[in-house]
Design an enzyme around this catalytic site. Sequence first.
Site, mmCIF file in Angstrom:
data_model
loop_
_atom_site.group_PDB
_atom_site.id
_atom_site.type_symbol
_atom_site.label_atom_id
_atom_site.label_comp_id
_atom_site.label_asym_id
_atom_site.label_seq_id
_atom_site.Cartn_x
_atom_site.Cartn_y
_atom_site.Cartn_z
ATOM 1 N NE ARG A 93 3.270 -3.675 21.861
ATOM 2 C CZ ARG A 93 3.845 -3.333 23.027
ATOM 3 N NH1 ARG A 93 4.887 -4.002 23.470
ATOM 4 N NH2 ARG A 93 3.347 -2.348 23.734
ATOM 5 C CG ASN A 109 5.715 -4.940 8.846
ATOM 6 O OD1 ASN A 109 4.849 -4.205 9.343
ATOM 7 N ND2 ASN A 109 7.000 -4.637 8.870
ATOM 8 C CG HIS A 111 10.469 -1.257 6.945
ATOM 9 N ND1 HIS A 111 10.488 -1.000 8.305
ATOM 10 C CD2 HIS A 111 11.606 -0.724 6.448
ATOM 11 C CE1 HIS A 111 11.598 -0.346 8.602
ATOM 12 N NE2 HIS A 111 12.291 -0.167 7.500
HETATM 13 C C1 GRF Z 1 3.954 3.450 8.233
HETATM 14 O O1 GRF Z 1 4.952 4.347 7.853
HETATM 15 C C2 GRF Z 1 4.422 2.030 8.061
HETATM 16 O O2 GRF Z 1 5.317 1.887 6.995
HETATM 17 C C3 GRF Z 1 5.122 1.749 9.359
HETATM 18 O O3 GRF Z 1 4.387 2.425 10.325
HETATM 19 C C4 GRF Z 1 3.667 3.502 9.735
HETATM 20 C C5 GRF Z 1 2.243 3.277 10.042
HETATM 21 O O4 GRF Z 1 1.408 4.312 9.600
HETATM 22 N N1 GRF Z 1 5.231 0.320 9.567
HETATM 23 P P1 GRF Z 1 -0.148 4.132 9.670
HETATM 24 O O5 GRF Z 1 -0.507 3.797 11.129
HETATM 25 O O6 GRF Z 1 -0.545 3.026 8.741
HETATM 26 O O7 GRF Z 1 -0.727 5.443 9.261
#
Ligand code: GRF
Length: 218
Positions: A93, A109, A111
């Site tokens: 979100r 965060n 990404h």
């Molecule tokens: C990862 O690819 C991260 O970069 C993105 O969402 C995914 C989360 O994976 N924001 P996880 O839940 O940490 O396995």
Amino acid sequence: MELLSIGVLASGRGSNFQAIIDSIESGYLKAKIVVLITDNPNAYAIERAGKHGIESLVLIPKHYGSRNEYYRAVARELKVREVGLVVLAGFMRIVGKPLIDAFRYRIMNIHPALLPSFPGLHGQGQAVEYGVKISGCTVHFVDEGMDTGPVIIQAAVPAFFEDSEDALSERILRLEHRIFPEAVRLFAENRLEVVGRKVNIHGVAPDDRFFINPPIPE
Ligand code: GRF
């Protein structure tokens, strides 16, 4: 020095959450995770928290009168636990202003793309479709935009002609699990300074800065 208390927000499988747990348990990262907050009662992250004795809270947005109310509640739960850093580990979100204001430059965060390329959902799929030859991941502080905050660490992987979204995602994920704990460690050691929209990493010799990024794995 008092141990940094981390609050994790996650919506799904939580492999990045696990990477941070592991780096604490191995002694690499000196911090403690005091709470997992999820918006998804079925998130596998909840099981991971349980296995490691971490409290989890399921806070569901539709149970609140507005988006702002939801993020005020999330901020409140983090504050009462004296959280010093909020880690978004696959929290699907866009974070609301009350939470950002309460934890300015204390929310990180990860990404799965080299920002500012391919923000938003399916960063890896966007990269595959575009045909870039290098992709990677970015840890950044969270601001009001979507994946727009100051960049802390980036790491690159090759992208191949034959790559599916899944294949590229897998290659990127292995690096995510390395740079996210590293970024949290830099924060815990008080070595990150936000200057305008840039992050200065203290205590690294200028010639060593390149090596903040881990090398491409085999
Ligand atoms: C990862 O690819 C991260 O970069 C993105 O969402 C995914 C989360 O994976 N924001 P996880 O839940 O940490 O396995």
